[in-house]
Design a protein around this motif. Structure first.
Motif, PDB file in Angstrom:
ATOM      1  N   LEU A  62       0.906  -0.857  -0.172  1.00 49.36           N
ATOM      2  CA  LEU A  62      -0.308  -0.110  -0.294  1.00 49.36           C
ATOM      3  C   LEU A  62       0.636   0.861  -0.042  1.00 49.36           C
ATOM      4  CD1 LEU A  62      -3.003  -0.605   2.686  1.00 49.36           C
ATOM      5  CD2 LEU A  62      -2.980  -1.058  -0.142  1.00 49.36           C
ATOM      6  N   ARG A  63       1.974   1.109   0.567  1.00 48.40           N
ATOM      7  CA  ARG A  63       2.834   2.763   0.980  1.00 48.40           C
ATOM      8  C   ARG A  63       3.695   3.000  -0.853  1.00 48.40           C
ATOM      9  NH1 ARG A  63       8.548   2.377   3.870  1.00 48.40           N
ATOM     10  NH2 ARG A  63       9.731   4.286   3.184  1.00 48.40           N
ATOM     11  N   TRP A  64       4.030   1.216  -1.183  1.00 48.07           N
ATOM     12  CA  TRP A  64       4.466   2.094  -2.376  1.00 48.07           C
ATOM     13  C   TRP A  64       3.593   2.704  -3.499  1.00 48.07           C
ATOM     14  CZ3 TRP A  64       4.950  -2.766  -6.473  1.00 48.07           C
ATOM     15  CH2 TRP A  64       4.975  -2.406  -7.610  1.00 48.07           C
ATOM     16  N   GLN A  65       2.365   1.147  -3.522  1.00 49.13           N
ATOM     17  CA  GLN A  65       1.456   2.129  -4.757  1.00 49.13           C
ATOM     18  C   GLN A  65       0.607   3.439  -4.339  1.00 49.13           C
ATOM     19  OE1 GLN A  65       0.363   0.492  -7.692  1.00 49.13           O
ATOM     20  NE2 GLN A  65       2.061  -0.651  -7.196  1.00 49.13           N
ATOM     21  N   PHE A  66       0.469   4.030  -3.593  1.00 50.62           N
ATOM     22  CA  PHE A  66      -0.718   5.271  -2.716  1.00 50.62           C
ATOM     23  C   PHE A  66       0.624   6.389  -2.436  1.00 50.62           C
ATOM     24  CE2 PHE A  66      -3.314   2.693  -1.302  1.00 50.62           C
ATOM     25  CZ  PHE A  66      -4.245   3.167  -2.174  1.00 50.62           C
ATOM     26  N   GLY A  67       2.191   6.079  -2.592  1.00 41.23           N
ATOM     27  CA  GLY A  67       3.929   7.199  -1.849  1.00 41.23           C
ATOM     28  C   GLY A  67       3.795   7.291  -3.258  1.00 41.23           C
ATOM     29  N   GLY A  68       3.322   7.300  -5.061  1.00 41.05           N
ATOM     30  CA  GLY A  68       3.679   8.288  -5.652  1.00 41.05           C
ATOM     31  C   GLY A  68       5.001   7.778  -6.622  1.00 41.05           C
ATOM     32  N   GLY A  69       5.743   9.094  -6.869  1.00 39.17           N
ATOM     33  CA  GLY A  69       7.164   8.689  -7.636  1.00 39.17           C
ATOM     34  C   GLY A  69       6.911   7.772  -9.095  1.00 39.17           C
ATOM     35  N   LYS A  70       6.137   7.579  -9.262  1.00 39.78           N
ATOM     36  CA  LYS A  70       6.473   6.866 -10.705  1.00 39.78           C
ATOM     37  C   LYS A  70       5.883   7.344 -11.550  1.00 39.78           C
ATOM     38  CE  LYS A  70       3.534   2.539 -12.401  1.00 39.78           C
ATOM     39  NZ  LYS A  70       2.207   1.496 -12.586  1.00 39.78           N
ATOM     40  N   ILE A  71       6.863   7.110 -12.749  1.00 43.09           N
ATOM     41  CA  ILE A  71       7.145   8.109 -13.777  1.00 43.09           C
ATOM     42  C   ILE A  71       6.658   7.623 -15.094  1.00 43.09           C
ATOM     43  CG2 ILE A  71       8.929   9.334 -15.177  1.00 43.09           C
ATOM     44  CD1 ILE A  71      11.194   9.073 -13.079  1.00 43.09           C
ATOM     45  N   ASP A  72       5.663   8.331 -16.001  1.00 42.37           N
ATOM     46  CA  ASP A  72       4.777   8.131 -16.533  1.00 42.37           C
ATOM     47  C   ASP A  72       5.566   7.464 -18.032  1.00 42.37           C
ATOM     48  OD1 ASP A  72       3.046   8.209 -15.350  1.00 42.37           O
ATOM     49  OD2 ASP A  72       2.613  10.557 -15.890  1.00 42.37           O
ATOM     50  N   TRP A  73       5.336   6.190 -19.196  1.00 41.30           N
ATOM     51  CA  TRP A  73       5.978   5.547 -20.230  1.00 41.30           C
ATOM     52  C   TRP A  73       5.301   6.372 -21.428  1.00 41.30           C
ATOM     53  CZ3 TRP A  73       7.646   0.030 -20.198  1.00 41.30           C
ATOM     54  CH2 TRP A  73       8.708  -0.127 -18.863  1.00 41.30           C
ATOM     55  N   PRO A  74       6.228   6.777 -21.915  1.00 39.11           N
ATOM     56  CA  PRO A  74       5.569   7.288 -23.939  1.00 39.11           C
ATOM     57  C   PRO A  74       4.442   5.992 -23.824  1.00 39.11           C
ATOM     58  CG  PRO A  74       7.686   6.413 -23.768  1.00 39.11           C
ATOM     59  CD  PRO A  74       7.184   6.496 -22.377  1.00 39.11           C
ATOM     60  N   LYS A  75       3.427   6.607 -24.936  1.00 41.38           N
ATOM     61  CA  LYS A  75       2.746   5.522 -24.837  1.00 41.38           C
ATOM     62  C   LYS A  75       3.500   4.474 -26.311  1.00 41.38           C
ATOM     63  CE  LYS A  75      -1.269   8.289 -25.086  1.00 41.38           C
ATOM     64  NZ  LYS A  75      -2.506   8.978 -25.968  1.00 41.38           N
ATOM     65  N   ALA A  76       2.852   3.866 -26.096  1.00 44.05           N
ATOM     66  CA  ALA A  76       3.310   2.399 -26.924  1.00 44.05           C
ATOM     67  C   ALA A  76       4.202   2.840 -28.322  1.00 44.05           C
ATOM     68  CB  ALA A  76       2.417   1.240 -27.392  1.00 44.05           C
ATOM     69  N   VAL A  77       5.349   2.410 -28.493  1.00 46.16           N
ATOM     70  CA  VAL A  77       5.480   3.433 -30.563  1.00 46.16           C
ATOM     71  C   VAL A  77       5.311   2.381 -31.309  1.00 46.16           C
ATOM     72  CG1 VAL A  77       8.170   3.848 -31.387  1.00 46.16           C
ATOM     73  CG2 VAL A  77       7.338   4.337 -28.662  1.00 46.16           C
ATOM     74  N   ALA A  78       5.226   2.922 -32.154  1.00 46.05           N
ATOM     75  CA  ALA A  78       5.087   2.295 -33.254  1.00 46.05           C
ATOM     76  C   ALA A  78       6.368   1.644 -33.756  1.00 46.05           C
ATOM     77  CB  ALA A  78       4.773   3.286 -34.799  1.00 46.05           C
ATOM     78  N   THR A  79       5.117   0.371 -34.462  1.00 51.44           N
ATOM     79  CA  THR A  79       6.109  -0.814 -34.923  1.00 51.44           C
ATOM     80  C   THR A  79       7.378  -0.545 -35.946  1.00 51.44           C
ATOM     81  OG1 THR A  79       4.092  -2.217 -34.337  1.00 51.44           O
ATOM     82  CG2 THR A  79       5.946  -3.775 -36.378  1.00 51.44           C
ATOM     83  N   ALA A  80       7.167   0.359 -37.059  1.00 51.70           N
ATOM     84  CA  ALA A  80       7.916   0.659 -37.440  1.00 51.70           C
ATOM     85  C   ALA A  80       9.045   1.596 -37.119  1.00 51.70           C
ATOM     86  CB  ALA A  80       7.508   1.714 -39.073  1.00 51.70           C
ATOM     87  N   ASN A  81       8.449   1.950 -35.653  1.00 53.56           N
ATOM     88  CA  ASN A  81       9.604   2.852 -35.132  1.00 53.56           C
ATOM     89  C   ASN A  81      11.066   1.752 -34.317  1.00 53.56           C
ATOM     90  OD1 ASN A  81       9.331   5.124 -35.756  1.00 53.56           O
ATOM     91  ND2 ASN A  81       8.317   5.593 -34.272  1.00 53.56           N
ATOM     92  N   PHE A  82      10.665  -0.063 -34.646  1.00 54.68           N
ATOM     93  CA  PHE A  82      10.913  -0.535 -33.632  1.00 54.68           C
ATOM     94  C   PHE A  82      12.136  -1.950 -34.564  1.00 54.68           C
ATOM     95  CE2 PHE A  82      10.143   1.107 -29.614  1.00 54.68           C
ATOM     96  CZ  PHE A  82      10.723   0.134 -28.682  1.00 54.68           C
TER      97      PHE A  82
END
Length: 361
Positions: A62-82
């Motif tokens: 609970l402390r982890w999940q409600f403690g904040g600090g999670k950095i948002d990841w970008p949305k999934a990158v298009a297949t063409a870029n991988f």
């Protein structure tokens, strides 16, 4: 609402289930996956890390999940870029080629064998198909471009490592031999009963042909598929003894003061290649015992005496708080501080390959 219902239906309950029931204690007597003699890491009901730390409990979850600090990841990158790669059908003799598929899924090719680790081609690392951590990038090798797979190594049963849907596809196409620690075969055979499995305890060894021997070795982790089965199946690292040298592969581990890296060096001597996790490590107060960070991985690389290394377990599924590019950045800093050159240790992205030299230049 009771604790079980709260975990099941809350948003972070899906995270808990995906990581294998974090914070949940065993709910019933006995072990549903394995029955065997007592040992220095099995007490008759559950497995444990001798002298190590257990995963943290519900309050800390609970402390982890409600403690904040999670950095948002970008949305999934298009297949063409991988990058997508079609590996060679076979790599013979002492040549050693490793292809990153994504997260902990790598194709190891040497001695005429195709060996796949913790294969996950599913869209999510989750017990359900509609929620849970979703791929940020496509697999670096399309499933249909995989060469025929001879051996599948499953290091433990967390959903980002043991994916039943992918194992079904592999068995239908190639009928590979499964190598996995105690208890995980029970989970897999409940859905894939025809899977040929070699089940190993720490310290065991098996010959798999082509002069290749697999050794099962300790690492500092834990296991669970959901509620009530915490630590009922074993987790492990593996050493592949091949004509071209030894390969040390870890799916997940805490650094644990480097004890297992020292033991590997003492037990196995020269290691040509060490494959180890470098992601899913923040916040440290919660993850440190079970997931090493890049600095610890490079320290372990040094302690193991390995000639070359590959970092994995980052950039595909967001399981913890760090940003998508934090592990590779931290890896570069750790390598620089330790004097490890980029020719020796690679943080491979999906689709990238590393043809491992026979010796340090």
């Amino acid at each position: 609402m009771n604790r079980r219902s709260f975990l099941k239906w809350s948003g972070f309950g899906l995270v808990a289930a995906t990581l294998g029931g974090l914070g949940m204690r065993e709910a019933q007597a006995g072990n549903r996956y394995y029955s065997g003699p007592l040992s220095d890491h099995f007490d008759g009901k559950v497995f444990f890390n001798p002298g190590g730390e257990e995963p943290r409990g519900f309050t800390d979850l609970l402390r982890w999940q409600f403690g904040g600090g999670k950095i948002d990841w970008p949305k999934a990158v298009a297949t063409a870029n991988f990058v997508t790669t079609k590996p060679e059908p076979r790599v013979e003799g002492s040549r050693l080629v490793v292809t990153m598929v994504g997260h902990a899924t790598l194709l190891i090719q040497t001695a005429g064998l195709n060996i796949l680790t913790d294969p996950v081609w599913s869209e999510r690392a989750s017990p359900v198909s509609f929620a849970g951590p979703k791929r940020n990038n496509p697999p670096g090798v399309a499933f249909d471009d995989l060469p025929k797979i001879d051996i599948v190594i499953v290091t433990h049963n967390h959903y980002d490592h043991l994916d039943i849907a992918t194992l079904k596809r592999l068995i239908e196409r190639d009928s590979p031999r499964l190598v996995t620690p105690l208890g995980n075969d029970t989970i897999i055979r409940s859905d894939v009963p025809q899977m040929e499995a070699s089940v190993m305890d720490w310290g065991d060894r098996i010959e798999i042909g082509n002069d290749v021997i697999i050794h099962c070795e300790p690492c500092h982790h834990w296991s669970a598929r959901g509620m009530g089965d915490r630590r009922m199946a074993l987790w492990a690292a593996f050493v592949l003894e091949t004509p071209g040298g030894k390969i040390y592969h870890i799916g997940d581990t805490g650094f644990a003061d480097g004890i297992h890296y020292r033991e590997i060096r003492e037990t196995h001597g020269d290691i040509r290649l060490a494959i180890m996790p470098i992601g899913a490590y923040e916040p440290r107060w919660f993850m440190k015992a079970q997931h090493q960070n890049p600095e610890e991985a490079i320290a372990g690389f040094g302690l193991s005496g390995a000639a070359f290394g590959i970092g994995h377990h980052f950039g595909t599924f967001q399981l913890t708080n760090e940003g998508i590019d934090d592990p590779p950045k931290a890896l570069v800093a750790a390598m620089s501080s330790a004097g490890v050159g980029t020719e020796r240790f690679k943080g491979l992205r999906p689709g990238q390959q590393f043809e491992v030299p026979r010796a340090i230049a």
